[in-house]
Design an enzyme around this catalytic site. Structure first.
Site, mmCIF file in Angstrom:
data_model
loop_
_atom_site.group_PDB
_atom_site.id
_atom_site.type_symbol
_atom_site.label_atom_id
_atom_site.label_comp_id
_atom_site.label_asym_id
_atom_site.label_seq_id
_atom_site.Cartn_x
_atom_site.Cartn_y
_atom_site.Cartn_z
ATOM 1 N N ASN B 393 -66.396 34.151 -58.129
ATOM 2 C CA ASN B 393 -67.163 35.219 -57.985
ATOM 3 C C ASN B 393 -67.909 34.868 -56.570
ATOM 4 O O ASN B 393 -67.568 35.715 -55.590
ATOM 5 C CB ASN B 393 -68.195 35.045 -59.064
ATOM 6 C CG ASN B 393 -69.315 36.101 -59.080
ATOM 7 O OD1 ASN B 393 -69.212 36.895 -57.856
ATOM 8 N ND2 ASN B 393 -69.828 36.356 -60.254
ATOM 9 N N ASP B 394 -68.811 33.750 -56.652
ATOM 10 C CA ASP B 394 -69.327 33.745 -55.356
ATOM 11 C C ASP B 394 -68.645 33.438 -54.156
ATOM 12 O O ASP B 394 -68.961 33.855 -52.851
ATOM 13 C CB ASP B 394 -70.392 32.469 -55.460
ATOM 14 C CG ASP B 394 -71.357 32.763 -56.520
ATOM 15 O OD1 ASP B 394 -71.653 33.792 -56.752
ATOM 16 O OD2 ASP B 394 -71.778 31.808 -57.311
ATOM 17 N N VAL B 395 -67.518 32.868 -54.139
ATOM 18 C CA VAL B 395 -66.582 32.682 -53.153
ATOM 19 C C VAL B 395 -65.684 33.825 -52.571
ATOM 20 O O VAL B 395 -65.460 34.006 -51.392
ATOM 21 C CB VAL B 395 -65.833 31.557 -53.544
ATOM 22 C CG1 VAL B 395 -66.012 30.255 -53.747
ATOM 23 C CG2 VAL B 395 -64.748 31.889 -54.360
#
Lengths: 100, 467
Positions: B393-395
């Site tokens: 997600n964040d990456v």
């Protein structure tokens, strides 16, 4: 001032070890690919388990029973660090080896 | 004779630590490096037991106790390390690190009354106090880190003026430590107060830091334990402990900084940064994201990938949690059979630790050259038909590039939005580990494939087989 200078001169060997070890540590880790960060952290983790040597010395030296009990505990914890650390690292690195 | 022999053993051990660590920096030699370190450690331990001269006759009972303790530690450590799942590795490293810290703290605790009695010099006392403080902080900090990664402790607790409280507490801790060195006589029980304070500081230090930053914290605590071991080395004038400890201390610090660099955040930001707070305000602005979420069915995903020329898989922690590494390999094989080029895009901090995904995918025999690091794969997304994001997600959050108010702003990300189609497999619309919205999911090119990674991928594989 004089005291400080004498103290440094007296412990110069120790200072040599500290400074050179720091450089060796920096040198050894330099340019390591990101992929190996985790196993390397784990490997370094196992190596500081050398603290167990201190725990063994405590047990060999102590004459009190409290010292013996705490030393016994310290040796168990130190062994966990050493054995667990090396085995986990080996398992991680085993994964890397299989690829080719 | 005996003690000279021991010195030589320590010298050998120190050299094996250095060579071992050096070899661990290269994928080819890494495993042997680890073994060399282990051999050196075994030598140092056995040498100490049989050759150390404690100044008095050591009873057989002591030897039995030492070997008993080592046997207990070995059995527990070995079994835990062998049985643990690959996804749980980071927690375990943290736990073992804590054990080392506790060991160093105990040494300080045992040596203190003795040192206070005999009026040991300032240097020795400094080693004892420092070893006790650093070891305890490392122990309790590692336990908190373990609980955070384990999911026992989920939230980052951060009170107002937290940094202030922490720093004042740290100062108080050092002042109290200095009191032991300066005061003529300190009641022996006071050492337990110092111990408790140090343990508390370890908790305070680690608890406000978000779970996503735990690898960095563990690496830092790892170098702390190294320092604690080194203080023990100075106390006993033991070269193996000195070199091993300082080596890990400096290497660990550098490794910590390298990890921070991979996330493009300064270390001070990791430790003192109010990651949790800004994340909350970040999700508030999340409502400004325009567009809607688009679902995709298993069969549509299968068709899309089947007729693609090139598919890039972006694995994340979700893949690890679902244990989907074998299924994804199966998917890769199927697609390759049909002439689709498959690659994996590995973000430096994908998963919970750098290298986590490589380890996991290597377990299911994914070829090493298929795992492509971020800098190398980013230009390739533009020529990619389908990107399959599995539990990451964040990456892949474009906010890291576009939204300066985002807590992850500045972190290099995988440019998946350049691909033709993006399929995101997630369990739900919940935010990722950083707790922030991801506008990628609202991108018109993005389709969401909801479900557990293993489950969804297995269905995808079955579907692909029918095509």
């Amino acid at each position: 001032m004089e005291q400080i200078i004498t103290a440094i001169a007296e412990h110069r060997q120790l200072l040599y070890i500290i400074i050179l070890s720091i450089f060796v540590g920096v040198e050894v880790i330099g340019n390591v690919p990101t992929v190996l960060h985790t196993p390397l952290m784990s490997g370094a983790n196992a190596i500081h388990g050398v603290v167990i040597v201190g725990a063994i010395i405590v047990m060999l030296k102590t004459e009190s029973s409290l010292g013996m009990v705490l030393g016994f505990l310290a040796v168990i914890l130190g062994t966990l660090n050493v054995v667990g650390g090396f085995v986990v690292t080996d398992r991680m690195l085993e994964m890397f080896k299989k690829k080719k | 004779m005996k003690s000279s022999l021991l010195e030589i053993i320590y010298l050998l051990a120190s050299v094996t630590f250095i060579i071992g660590l050096k070899m661990m920096g290269n994928a080819k030699t890494a495993r042997n490096g680890n073994l060399i370190g282990a051999v050196g450690m075994t030598l140092a331990i056995l040498g100490t037991i049989f050759l150390y001269d404690g100044g008095h006759q050591v009873s057989t009972t002591t030897f039995v106790l030492i070997f008993g303790a080592i046997a207990i530690g070995t059995v527990i450590g070995w079994l835990t390390a062998v049985k643990v799942q690959m996804t749980k590795m980071p927690e375990l490293v943290s736990l073992f690190n804590g054990m080392g810290g506790a060991c160093a703290a105990l040494i300080g605790l045992i040596e203190y009354p003795h040192a206070a009695e005999t009026g040991m010099g300032m240097g020795g006392m400094l080693c004892i106090i420092l070893g006790l403080i650093i070891g305890s902080v490392s122990f309790s900090g590692s336990i908190i880190a373990f609980m955070k990664l384990n999911g026992t402790l989920k939230k980052a607790i951060r009170l107002t003026a937290y940094n202030m409280i922490n720093n004042v507490f740290l100062l108080a801790l050092f002042a109290f430590g200095a009191y032991f060195l300066m005061a003529a006589s300190v009641p022996v029980a006071a050492i337990y107060v110092l111990l408790l304070m140090s343990l508390l500081y370890g908790v305070l230090f680690t608890i406000p830091i978000g779970g996503a930053d735990m690898p960095v914290v563990i690496s830092l605590l790892n170098s702390f334990t190294g320092l604690a071991a080194a203080t023990g080395g100075f106390l006993y004038d033991n070269q193996a402990m000195q070199t091993g400890g300082i080596l890990v201390g400096s290497a660990g610090t550098l490794l910590t900084l390298a990890m921070c660099k991979a996330m493009n955040r300064p270390l001070s930001n990791v430790i003192f940064g109010a990651f949790g707070e800004s994340a909350k305000s970040g999700s508030g602005s999340g409502s400004s994201i325009e567009g809607s979420i688009k679902d995709i069915s298993i069969s549509d995903s299968a068709i899309l990938m089947n007729y693609a020329k090139k598919v890039i898989i972006v694995p994340g922690y979700g893949l690890a949690v679902a244990q989907a590494q074998h299924v994804i390999k199966e998917l890769e094989n199927l697609l390759e059979e049909r002439g689709v080029t498959v690659k994996y895009a590995i973000h430096p901090v994908a998963g919970r630790m750098p290298g986590h995904m490589n380890v996991l995918l290597a377990e299911s025999n994914v070829a090493y050259d298929k795992l492509v690091e971020m800098e190398d794969i980013n230009p390739e997304f533009a020529q990619t038909d389908v990107v399959l994001v599995v539990g990451a997600n964040d990456v892949v959050n474009p906010a890291a590039k576009t939204d300066p108010s985002s807590p992850i702003f500045g972190m290099p990300i995988l440019d998946v939005e350049n691909a033709q189609h993006i399929i995101v497999n997630k369990r739900s619309m919940n935010a990722g580990y950083a707790g922030i919205e991801n506008e990628l999911f609202y991108n018109p090119k993005t389709s969401m494939l909801f479900g557990d990674a293993k489950d969804a991928l297995s269905k995808l594989v079955t579907e692909l087989k029918t095509l």
